[in-house]
Design a protein around this motif. Structure first.
Motif, PDB file in Angstrom:
ATOM      1  N   LEU A  65       0.808  -1.206   0.000  1.00  0.00           N
ATOM      2  CA  LEU A  65       0.000   0.000   0.000  1.00  0.00           C
ATOM      3  C   LEU A  65       0.848   1.265   0.000  1.00  0.00           C
ATOM      4  CD1 LEU A  65      -2.639  -1.138   2.611  1.00  0.00           C
ATOM      5  CD2 LEU A  65      -2.827  -1.219   0.125  1.00  0.00           C
ATOM      6  N   ARG A  66       2.100   1.152   0.406  1.00  0.00           N
ATOM      7  CA  ARG A  66       2.981   2.316   0.428  1.00  0.00           C
ATOM      8  C   ARG A  66       3.442   2.621  -0.980  1.00  0.00           C
ATOM      9  NH1 ARG A  66       6.585  -0.259   4.773  1.00  0.00           N
ATOM     10  NH2 ARG A  66       5.138  -0.365   6.483  1.00  0.00           N
ATOM     11  N   ARG A  67       3.554   3.873  -1.272  1.00  0.00           N
ATOM     12  CA  ARG A  67       3.986   4.297  -2.595  1.00  0.00           C
ATOM     13  C   ARG A  67       5.507   4.260  -2.669  1.00  0.00           C
ATOM     14  NH1 ARG A  67       4.234   9.347  -5.769  1.00  0.00           N
ATOM     15  NH2 ARG A  67       3.550   8.698  -7.828  1.00  0.00           N
ATOM     16  N   ASP A 103      10.541   5.772   5.311  1.00  0.00           N
ATOM     17  CA  ASP A 103       9.247   5.178   5.640  1.00  0.00           C
ATOM     18  C   ASP A 103       8.893   3.939   4.842  1.00  0.00           C
ATOM     19  OD1 ASP A 103       8.921   6.453   3.249  1.00  0.00           O
ATOM     20  OD2 ASP A 103       7.035   7.433   3.787  1.00  0.00           O
ATOM     21  N   ASN A 104       9.641   3.607   3.782  1.00  0.00           N
ATOM     22  CA  ASN A 104       9.345   2.403   3.021  1.00  0.00           C
ATOM     23  C   ASN A 104      10.126   1.206   3.526  1.00  0.00           C
ATOM     24  OD1 ASN A 104       7.403   3.172   1.088  1.00  0.00           O
ATOM     25  ND2 ASN A 104       8.971   4.424   0.115  1.00  0.00           N
ATOM     26  N   ASN A 105      10.888   1.388   4.566  1.00  0.00           N
ATOM     27  CA  ASN A 105      11.685   0.300   5.118  1.00  0.00           C
ATOM     28  C   ASN A 105      10.778  -0.784   5.678  1.00  0.00           C
ATOM     29  OD1 ASN A 105      14.047  -0.943   5.695  1.00  0.00           O
ATOM     30  ND2 ASN A 105      14.451   0.178   7.569  1.00  0.00           N
ATOM     31  N   GLY A 106      11.218  -2.016   5.636  1.00  0.00           N
ATOM     32  CA  GLY A 106      10.428  -3.081   6.223  1.00  0.00           C
ATOM     33  C   GLY A 106       9.994  -4.124   5.227  1.00  0.00           C
ATOM     34  N   GLY A 107      10.561  -4.116   4.042  1.00  0.00           N
ATOM     35  CA  GLY A 107      10.223  -5.140   3.057  1.00  0.00           C
ATOM     36  C   GLY A 107      11.086  -6.360   3.234  1.00  0.00           C
ATOM     37  N   GLU A 108      11.049  -7.239   2.243  1.00  0.00           N
ATOM     38  CA  GLU A 108      11.864  -8.438   2.315  1.00  0.00           C
ATOM     39  C   GLU A 108      13.322  -8.074   2.135  1.00  0.00           C
ATOM     40  OE1 GLU A 108       9.312  -9.467  -0.659  1.00  0.00           O
ATOM     41  OE2 GLU A 108       7.929  -9.154   0.994  1.00  0.00           O
ATOM     42  N   GLU A 122       7.044  -5.616  -4.082  1.00  0.00           N
ATOM     43  CA  GLU A 122       6.178  -4.791  -4.916  1.00  0.00           C
ATOM     44  C   GLU A 122       6.923  -3.595  -5.498  1.00  0.00           C
ATOM     45  OE1 GLU A 122       5.468  -5.437  -1.668  1.00  0.00           O
ATOM     46  OE2 GLU A 122       3.911  -6.962  -1.861  1.00  0.00           O
ATOM     47  N   HIS A 123       8.019  -3.163  -4.879  1.00  0.00           N
ATOM     48  CA  HIS A 123       8.771  -2.000  -5.328  1.00  0.00           C
ATOM     49  C   HIS A 123       9.998  -2.379  -6.146  1.00  0.00           C
ATOM     50  CE1 HIS A 123       7.205   0.607  -1.712  1.00  0.00           C
ATOM     51  NE2 HIS A 123       6.233  -0.006  -2.363  1.00  0.00           N
ATOM     52  N   LEU A 124      10.364  -3.653  -6.170  1.00  0.00           N
ATOM     53  CA  LEU A 124      11.639  -4.078  -6.747  1.00  0.00           C
ATOM     54  C   LEU A 124      11.784  -3.679  -8.215  1.00  0.00           C
ATOM     55  CD1 LEU A 124      14.274  -5.563  -6.143  1.00  0.00           C
ATOM     56  CD2 LEU A 124      13.160  -7.679  -6.844  1.00  0.00           C
ATOM     57  N   ALA A 125      10.807  -3.962  -9.051  1.00  0.00           N
ATOM     58  CA  ALA A 125      10.929  -3.678 -10.485  1.00  0.00           C
ATOM     59  C   ALA A 125      11.104  -2.182 -10.747  1.00  0.00           C
ATOM     60  CB  ALA A 125       9.716  -4.216 -11.233  1.00  0.00           C
ATOM     61  N   LEU A 126      10.290  -1.355 -10.100  1.00  0.00           N
ATOM     62  CA  LEU A 126      10.382   0.091 -10.299  1.00  0.00           C
ATOM     63  C   LEU A 126      11.716   0.628  -9.799  1.00  0.00           C
ATOM     64  CD1 LEU A 126       9.033   2.781 -11.087  1.00  0.00           C
ATOM     65  CD2 LEU A 126       8.164   2.885  -8.756  1.00  0.00           C
ATOM     66  N   LEU A 127      12.145   0.175  -8.647  1.00  0.00           N
ATOM     67  CA  LEU A 127      13.400   0.654  -8.077  1.00  0.00           C
ATOM     68  C   LEU A 127      14.584   0.260  -8.950  1.00  0.00           C
ATOM     69  CD1 LEU A 127      14.438   2.240  -5.660  1.00  0.00           C
ATOM     70  CD2 LEU A 127      14.715   0.085  -4.456  1.00  0.00           C
ATOM     71  N   VAL A 128      14.576  -0.968  -9.466  1.00  0.00           N
ATOM     72  CA  VAL A 128      15.660  -1.412 -10.346  1.00  0.00           C
ATOM     73  C   VAL A 128      15.673  -0.584 -11.633  1.00  0.00           C
ATOM     74  CG1 VAL A 128      16.436  -3.334 -11.803  1.00  0.00           C
ATOM     75  CG2 VAL A 128      15.903  -3.733  -9.413  1.00  0.00           C
ATOM     76  N   GLU A 129      14.502  -0.327 -12.195  1.00  0.00           N
ATOM     77  CA  GLU A 129      14.431   0.460 -13.429  1.00  0.00           C
ATOM     78  C   GLU A 129      15.006   1.864 -13.215  1.00  0.00           C
ATOM     79  OE1 GLU A 129      11.489   3.120 -15.998  1.00  0.00           O
ATOM     80  OE2 GLU A 129      10.550   1.712 -14.612  1.00  0.00           O
ATOM     81  N   GLN A 142      17.347 -11.914 -12.530  1.00  0.00           N
ATOM     82  CA  GLN A 142      16.861 -12.696 -11.399  1.00  0.00           C
ATOM     83  C   GLN A 142      16.638 -11.795 -10.188  1.00  0.00           C
ATOM     84  OE1 GLN A 142      19.825 -13.251 -12.864  1.00  0.00           O
ATOM     85  NE2 GLN A 142      19.340 -14.968 -14.207  1.00  0.00           N
ATOM     86  N   PRO A 143      15.536 -12.034  -9.444  1.00  0.00           N
ATOM     87  CA  PRO A 143      15.213 -11.169  -8.298  1.00  0.00           C
ATOM     88  C   PRO A 143      16.322 -11.068  -7.253  1.00  0.00           C
ATOM     89  CG  PRO A 143      13.322 -12.521  -8.851  1.00  0.00           C
ATOM     90  CD  PRO A 143      14.460 -12.998  -9.706  1.00  0.00           C
TER      91      PRO A 143
END
Length: 163
Positions: A65-67, A103-108, A122-129, A142-143
Motif C-alpha cells: 500500500l505504500r507508494r 518510511d518504506n523500510n520493512g520489506g523483504e 512490490e517495489h523491486l521492479a520500479l526501483l531497479v528500473e 533474477q530477483p
C-alpha cells in the motif's frame, strides 16, 4: 442448517439459488433432497469461511500500500546518467530502503549480513528500473541478483563525499 446473514433460515427459493451458484463455482453436483441441500450449503459455507480465514495472514503486506519513491527524470539532462547529480539522486532514492532508513523500510531483505537494502517485492521492479536509468548500468534479471545490484548501488552512493 445454513442460515443467511441475519440469522434466518434461507427460503426454498434462496436455497435453490445458492445451490445453483455453488454448483457453478465448484462443479460438484448438489444433492436434490431439501434437507441434504441445506446440509451441503452449510458445510460449503463453513469450508469457504475456513479458507478465507486461513488466507487472511497470507494477504499482501502493508508495504504494497505504500507508494514507492520516484525520481523526477526531468531533473537530469540526457546523458547525465552516472554523473554526480544522478548519483546523488540515486542515493536519495535508495535511502528510503536503507537499514534504519525512510518510511518504506520493512520489506523483504536485501543482502546478507544485515547491511542490505530492505526493498518490498512490490517495489523491486520500479526501483531497479530507476537505478538502471540513474547509474547507466544494466541490472540482472533474477530477483536475488537484482537485490544484490541494488545493494551494490547503495554501497557506491555511500562512498560519495557528504554521504
Amino acid at each position: 442448517p445454513f442460515e443467511a446473514g441475519g440469522g434466518r433460515l434461507l427460503s426454498s427459493r434462496e436455497l435453490v439459488g445458492v445451490c445453483h451458484h455453488i454448483e457453478r463455482l465448484g462443479g460438484a453436483r448438489v444433492p436434490s433432497a431439501p434437507h441434504a441441500k441445506r446440509v451441503y450449503v452449510s458445510s460449503w459455507f463453513k469450508a469457504a469461511s475456513a479458507r478465507r480465514a486461513a488466507a487472511q495472514p497470507l494477504s499482501r503486506s502493508d508495504s504494497f500500500l505504500r507508494r514507492a519513491p520516484r525520481v523526477d527524470r526531468a531533473l537530469l539532462q540526457e546523458g547525465e546518467a552516472g554523473s554526480l547529480k544522478a548519483t546523488q539522486a540515486l542515493a536519495e532514492l535508495l535511502r528510503a530502503y536503507a537499514p534504519g532508513g525512510g518510511d518504506n523500510n520493512g520489506g523483504e531483505g536485501g543482502g546478507e549480513g544485515g547491511g542490505g537494502l530492505s526493498v518490498p517485492s512490490e517495489h523491486l521492479a520500479l526501483l531497479v528500473e530507476q537505478t538502471e536509468w540513474l547509474s547507466g548500468s544494466r541490472a540482472p534479471r533474477q530477483p536475488l541478483a537484482r537485490r544484490a545490484y541494488l545493494d551494490e548501488a547503495w554501497r557506491r552512493t555511500l562512498s560519495l563525499p557528504g554521504s
